[in-house]
Motif scaffolding. Structure first.
Motif, PDB file in Angstrom:
ATOM      1  N   LEU A  88       4.124   2.107   2.127  1.00 28.47           N
ATOM      2  CA  LEU A  88       5.203   2.989   1.688  1.00 28.47           C
ATOM      3  C   LEU A  88       4.738   4.433   1.780  1.00 28.47           C
ATOM      4  O   LEU A  88       3.667   4.774   1.289  1.00 28.47           O
ATOM      5  N   ALA A  89       5.533   5.267   2.417  1.00 26.78           N
ATOM      6  CA  ALA A  89       5.209   6.690   2.516  1.00 26.78           C
ATOM      7  C   ALA A  89       6.498   7.493   2.469  1.00 26.78           C
ATOM      8  O   ALA A  89       7.406   7.263   3.278  1.00 26.78           O
ATOM      9  N   THR A  90       6.580   8.419   1.535  1.00 25.76           N
ATOM     10  CA  THR A  90       7.775   9.248   1.409  1.00 25.76           C
ATOM     11  C   THR A  90       7.379  10.711   1.268  1.00 25.76           C
ATOM     12  O   THR A  90       6.297  11.033   0.792  1.00 25.76           O
ATOM     13  N   GLY A  91       8.275  11.592   1.704  1.00 22.25           N
ATOM     14  CA  GLY A  91       8.048  13.024   1.565  1.00 22.25           C
ATOM     15  C   GLY A  91       7.553  13.662   2.851  1.00 22.25           C
ATOM     16  O   GLY A  91       6.849  13.033   3.644  1.00 22.25           O
ATOM     17  N   ASP A  92       7.914  14.930   3.053  1.00 24.00           N
ATOM     18  CA  ASP A  92       7.541  15.591   4.305  1.00 24.00           C
ATOM     19  C   ASP A  92       6.049  15.871   4.412  1.00 24.00           C
ATOM     20  O   ASP A  92       5.534  16.103   5.505  1.00 24.00           O
ATOM     21  N   ASP A  93       5.332  15.813   3.267  1.00 24.97           N
ATOM     22  CA  ASP A  93       3.889  16.010   3.329  1.00 24.97           C
ATOM     23  C   ASP A  93       3.173  14.824   3.972  1.00 24.97           C
ATOM     24  O   ASP A  93       1.996  14.926   4.330  1.00 24.97           O
ATOM     25  N   LEU A  96       0.820  -1.194   0.000  1.00 22.06           N
ATOM     26  CA  LEU A  96       0.000   0.000   0.000  1.00 22.06           C
ATOM     27  C   LEU A  96       0.862   1.254   0.000  1.00 22.06           C
ATOM     28  O   LEU A  96       1.928   1.284   0.616  1.00 22.06           O
ATOM     29  N   GLY A  97       0.378   2.279  -0.660  1.00 17.74           N
ATOM     30  CA  GLY A  97       0.932   3.607  -0.482  1.00 17.74           C
ATOM     31  C   GLY A  97       0.046   4.334   0.522  1.00 17.74           C
ATOM     32  O   GLY A  97      -1.031   3.851   0.882  1.00 17.74           O
ATOM     33  N   VAL A 108       4.749  -3.770   7.958  1.00 19.76           N
ATOM     34  CA  VAL A 108       6.039  -3.089   7.842  1.00 19.76           C
ATOM     35  C   VAL A 108       5.839  -1.761   7.127  1.00 19.76           C
ATOM     36  O   VAL A 108       5.217  -1.704   6.067  1.00 19.76           O
ATOM     37  N   TRP A 109       6.357  -0.691   7.724  1.00 24.01           N
ATOM     38  CA  TRP A 109       6.350   0.627   7.101  1.00 24.01           C
ATOM     39  C   TRP A 109       7.698   0.874   6.434  1.00 24.01           C
ATOM     40  O   TRP A 109       8.744   0.641   7.040  1.00 24.01           O
TER      41      TRP A 109
END
Length: 277
Positions: free
Chosen positions: A211-216, A156-157, A251-252
């Motif tokens: 999965l999560a990327t970026g300061d937002d 998942l995103g 898992v993140w």
């Protein structure tokens, strides 16, 4: 180098400094889950999302994985899809085919995309029917806790609002208990019509990776993984927070930007004691 935290039971947070590091670790993680699933069940049933997630799968298309994985045992599904044609720019299928499926030898008959010629309601019904047939023959596993499908891995995103798949904050779809696949016509992000796995299906998986990327994404990540006893501002209806596998592991995969608010709280023993380099 990646920092690793384990703030919840059966949960793990991996933090990376670059997108290459994420792709490298994600490929190894997927490879390991695949090999275990094929060894134990004879199949590997994986559900993908769209968005940025697909761009991190490129390592699987290279050596050694493109040669060593038993691609003939892979079965591909989508945890959510936009109700658009398969050649539309918004199609998760199109994104996945161009960025991943066309580069690895997965059998075309093992790729289960959504019927883009049906109404969004019928597409959801059709997709659930297909999955039910595959559960009957155990190509897709079945949960020991309920009758839900037990995917070997759901990737998942997460959006900056904390949504996962096409499950959005405060949406009535979050409350569904019996449906495996549902549809929405009022997505707060375009396009409005989508189909999506429900929370019971996501939480029945053997493995879930977000999965999560970026300061937002930093605030949503913080709210999603914070211990409820320490965070009174964590909304109970944040979809990412509601991803809590019943008998599986979560898992993140984060970068330093999306994890920035977690790193700011490493004085908290719940995080500090599980910090590894």
């Amino acid at each position: 180098m990646a920092a690793s935290y384990e703030p919840k039971m059966n949960g793990e947070i991996r933090i990376f400094e670059s997108s290459d590091e994420i792709a490298t670790d994600l490929a190894e993680y997927i490879s390991q889950v695949s090999e275990i699933s094929v060894k134990e069940r004879g199949y590997f049933a994986i559900a993908l999302s769209g968005g940025a997630l697909v761009s991190y799968l490129w390592k699987l298309c290279e050596a050694p994985y493109n040669k060593t994985l038993d691609w003939s045992k892979w079965y591909i599904f989508w945890s959510d899809e936009r109700a658009v044609a398969k050649n539309h720019a918004d199609s998760n299928y199109k994104l996945t085919k161009e960025g991943f499926l066309s580069k690895v030898p997965i059998l075309s008959g093992h790729v289960y995309s959504i019927n883009d010629n049906a109404t969004v309601e019928d597409a959801a019904t059709d997709y659930e029917f297909v999955i039910r047939q595959l559960v009957k023959v155990r190509t897709v596993g079945v949960s020991e806790s309920n009758d839900c499908p037990k995917f070997d891995l759901i990737l998942l995103g997460m959006g900056s609002d904390g949504h996962v798949a096409s499950l959005f904050p405060n949406h009535q779809a979050l409350e569904l208990k019996d449906d495996w696949v549902t549809y929405i016509t009022d997505s707060p992000q375009p396009p409005p019509e989508r189909i999506t796995f429900t929370l019971p299906v996501i939480n029945s998986a053997s493995n879930v990776a977000i999965l999560a990327t970026g300061d937002d994404k930093a605030n949503a990540v913080h709210l999603a993984v914070s211990d409820s006893s320490n965070s009174q501002d964590a909304p109970t209806s944040l979809p990412a927070r509601m991803v809590q596998p019943t008998d599986g592991k979560l898992v993140w995969f984060l970068d330093s930007a999306s994890a920035s608010l977690l790193e700011a709280t490493t004085d908290d023993a719940a995080y500090e004691q599980h910090r590894e380099y």
